[in-house]
Design a protein around this motif. Structure first.
Motif, PDB file in Angstrom:
ATOM      1  N   ILE A 199       0.842  -1.187   0.000  1.00 58.60           N
ATOM      2  CA  ILE A 199       0.000   0.000   0.000  1.00 58.60           C
ATOM      3  C   ILE A 199       0.882   1.243   0.000  1.00 58.60           C
ATOM      4  N   THR A 200       0.567   2.186  -0.906  1.00 56.93           N
ATOM      5  CA  THR A 200       1.317   3.423  -1.039  1.00 56.93           C
ATOM      6  C   THR A 200       0.353   4.600  -0.917  1.00 56.93           C
ATOM      7  N   PHE A 201       0.774   5.628  -0.188  1.00 56.85           N
ATOM      8  CA  PHE A 201      -0.023   6.840  -0.030  1.00 56.85           C
ATOM      9  C   PHE A 201       0.701   8.003  -0.705  1.00 56.85           C
ATOM     10  N   LYS A 202       0.006   8.684  -1.627  1.00 55.95           N
ATOM     11  CA  LYS A 202       0.557   9.863  -2.291  1.00 55.95           C
ATOM     12  C   LYS A 202      -0.331  11.054  -1.952  1.00 55.95           C
ATOM     13  N   ASN A 203       0.243  12.061  -1.331  1.00 49.22           N
ATOM     14  CA  ASN A 203      -0.475  13.262  -0.906  1.00 49.22           C
ATOM     15  C   ASN A 203      -1.597  12.938   0.080  1.00 49.22           C
ATOM     16  N   SER A 252      -3.063   5.914   6.938  1.00 47.21           N
ATOM     17  CA  SER A 252      -4.114   5.616   7.890  1.00 47.21           C
ATOM     18  C   SER A 252      -4.231   4.100   8.078  1.00 47.21           C
ATOM     19  N   ASP A 253      -4.258   3.667   9.319  1.00 48.21           N
ATOM     20  CA  ASP A 253      -4.436   2.240   9.596  1.00 48.21           C
ATOM     21  C   ASP A 253      -5.817   1.775   9.168  1.00 48.21           C
ATOM     22  N   TYR A 254      -6.812   2.652   9.303  1.00 42.41           N
ATOM     23  CA  TYR A 254      -8.169   2.291   8.902  1.00 42.41           C
ATOM     24  C   TYR A 254      -8.227   1.963   7.412  1.00 42.41           C
ATOM     25  N   LEU A 255      -7.613   2.823   6.566  1.00 40.62           N
ATOM     26  CA  LEU A 255      -7.624   2.573   5.124  1.00 40.62           C
ATOM     27  C   LEU A 255      -6.873   1.287   4.790  1.00 40.62           C
ATOM     28  N   LYS A 256      -5.761   1.055   5.479  1.00 38.24           N
ATOM     29  CA  LYS A 256      -4.982  -0.164   5.229  1.00 38.24           C
ATOM     30  C   LYS A 256      -5.814  -1.406   5.535  1.00 38.24           C
ATOM     31  N   THR A 257      -6.431  -1.454   6.705  1.00 36.23           N
ATOM     32  CA  THR A 257      -7.194  -2.640   7.073  1.00 36.23           C
ATOM     33  C   THR A 257      -8.430  -2.801   6.195  1.00 36.23           C
ATOM     34  N   TYR A 258      -9.068  -1.689   5.825  1.00 33.16           N
ATOM     35  CA  TYR A 258     -10.276  -1.760   4.997  1.00 33.16           C
ATOM     36  C   TYR A 258      -9.954  -2.340   3.624  1.00 33.16           C
TER      37      TYR A 258
END
Length: 98
Positions: free
Chosen positions: A5-9, A13-19
């Motif tokens: 998982i990569t976040f750009k700008n 968030s742990d919530y987004l990762k687990t979801y």
């Protein structure tokens, strides 16, 4: 399934990762062999975009969706990937010699 998982700008968030991990783990039942998934979260102005690239045994699928909320964008892109995965799997099974 290995998920990168990569976040750009976007703030990680742990919530987004687990979801997204929960949603993609469901697709593992459809795949013939375990594969990898690359997920990229991008935010530009008010648009939230999720890109998914799924690699497996003989399968390479790429899909991206935008939404007003992260949950909406994740659900849309996972649905799109699932459709492509089922279509590809059916195509592979149809071409097998009997």
């Amino acid at each position: 399934m290995q998920i990168l998982i990569t976040f750009k700008n976007v703030e990680p968030s742990d919530y987004l990762k687990t979801y997204v991990e929960e949603k993609l783990e469901r697709l593992e039942k459809i795949m013939a062999a375990p594969g990898t998934a690359d997920v990229v979260f991008q935010e530009e102005k008010q648009r939230k975009r999720v890109d998914v690239k799924l690699n497996g045994k003989g399968i390479e699928i790429h899909a991206s969706e935008e939404g007003s909320a992260w949950n909406e964008a994740i659900d849309l892109v996972v649905d799109k990937v699932k459709k492509q995965l089922v279509r590809t799997k059916d195509k592979i099974q149809d071409h097998r010699p009997e």
